[in-house]
Design an enzyme around this catalytic site. Structure first.
Site, PDB file in Angstrom:
ATOM      1  N   SER A 101     -11.149   0.888   1.818  1.00 57.28           N
ATOM      2  CA  SER A 101     -10.717   0.521   3.008  1.00 57.28           C
ATOM      3  C   SER A 101     -10.018   1.798   3.661  1.00 57.28           C
ATOM      4  CB  SER A 101      -9.808  -0.520   2.773  1.00 57.28           C
ATOM      5  OG  SER A 101     -10.179  -1.609   2.097  1.00 57.28           O
ATOM      6  N   GLU A 140      -4.958   3.842   5.756  1.00 61.15           N
ATOM      7  CA  GLU A 140      -4.755   3.689   4.165  1.00 61.15           C
ATOM      8  C   GLU A 140      -5.335   4.973   3.673  1.00 61.15           C
ATOM      9  OE1 GLU A 140      -6.276   0.405   0.772  1.00 61.15           O
ATOM     10  OE2 GLU A 140      -5.804  -0.244   2.760  1.00 61.15           O
ATOM     11  N   ARG A 145       0.789  -1.116   0.089  1.00 61.67           N
ATOM     12  CA  ARG A 145      -0.107   0.001   0.099  1.00 61.67           C
ATOM     13  C   ARG A 145       0.874   1.228   0.105  1.00 61.67           C
ATOM     14  NH1 ARG A 145      -3.483  -3.322  -1.392  1.00 61.67           N
ATOM     15  NH2 ARG A 145      -5.532  -3.782  -0.374  1.00 61.67           N
TER      16      ARG A 145
END
Length: 305
Positions: free
Chosen positions: A216, A298, A167
């Site tokens: 998310s 995130e 990520r």
């Protein structure tokens, strides 16, 4: 802010950013710059005072702009940066091309980039955040990106340059990606399209796709493996530790952790950026208190409170 260079694209002062993010919150940027093409962007960055901050923005699918806005020039790509070209198994996509559109076009040509189909956002964000799902990541198919550095220099960036991690990437400060080359395996177009149809159905059953969210909220915790090895693995899911902390459905103002998927932060209507970020911090504290795990955001949060 000092006088800005002349551009061929559009330069808008004090541009409210709330309508450009999926969560529909946030204050104004000092300027919003929509370049006409890569040369317009390069000339602008080269002539721009080095003290002025530059923030590249995609379609705002993974972003909270705080209520005080951004003391920066926000660079947002539009037409001229959304083309998709396919040569064999290589797909060259402009930074503004939507992930879903790239996946469909690639499937038409028998190239398997199906994992991109359900990822909200554009290719620039996919590269920047090493977006992924169903066990595949952008890093797995990445060949090269073209970017304009803060100095105005146009460069090619390799996977080694970007240092892909879970990520995240190590994109040079102030650099703006303009396009990326991805290479996927071959597949039968009909089978690839069917797989994407199945993925969409599965997503819609498990995620609040009709709510105002940014995907998310937190990364899956690192270091938790089904084999017990403390590696860079992410078998433990963020939603599970949020549930265990009793935060599914938690609220603050107009913000809520989704009842359908507790790792989705949603604007139920009228939420401020402070509501959303504050609720996220409430969740992080509760999870830490209950499990000792520190959740990492995130969603990117930028700007002044």
């Amino acid at each position: 802010m000092t006088d800005l260079p002349t551009v061929r694209g559009r330069l808008t002062p004090q541009r409210d950013l709330s309508d450009l993010t999926w969560l529909r919150v946030g204050g104004p940027a000092d300027y919003l710059f929509q370049p006409a093409d890569i040369d317009d962007l390069a000339d602008f960055l080269k002539a721009l005072d080095t003290d002025v901050q530059v923030f590249p923005m995609g379609v705002g699918s993974n972003l909270i702009v705080r209520d005080g806005g951004l003391r920066a020039v926000v660079v947002r790509m539009g037409r001229g940066f959304n083309g998709i070209e396919i040569d064999g198994n290589r797909v060259t996509a402009g930074v503004a091309a939507l992930d879903s559109h790239v996946a469909r076009k690639a499937a038409d040509a028998g190239v398997d980039l199906t994992f991109l189909r359900t990822i909200p956002g554009s290719i620039g964000g996919a590269v920047r955040m090493n977006a992924g799902c169903y066990g595949s990541y952008t890093a797995d198919v990445f060949v090269q990106a073209t970017a304009v550095l803060r100095s105005g220099e146009i460069v090619k960036l390799s996977a080694d340059d970007l240092q892909f991690h879970y990520r995240q990437t190590e994109l040079p400060e102030g650099a703006v990606i303009t396009s990326a080359i991805l290479q996927g395996p071959s597949g039968e177009p009909a089978e690839l399209h069917q797989r994407m149809t199945d993925q969409l159905a599965k997503r819609d059953q498990s995620q609040p796709t009709k709510d105002r969210s940014a995907g998310s909220t937190f990364r899956n915790p690192a270091g938790f493996s089904s084999t017990g090895k403390a590696d860079d693995v992410h078998d433990l899911k963020a939603w599970k530790v949020i549930d265990d902390a009793g935060m599914r459905g938690a609220r603050r103002g107009g913000a809520q952790m989704s009842e359908m998927h507790s790792n989705f932060l949603i604007n139920t209507g009228g939420a401020t950026a402070a509501d959303l970020e504050g609720l996220g911090e409430d969740v992080r504290k509760k999870v830490y208190d209950s499990s000792g795990i520190t959740l990492e955001w995130e969603i990117m949060r930028v700007g002044d409170p």
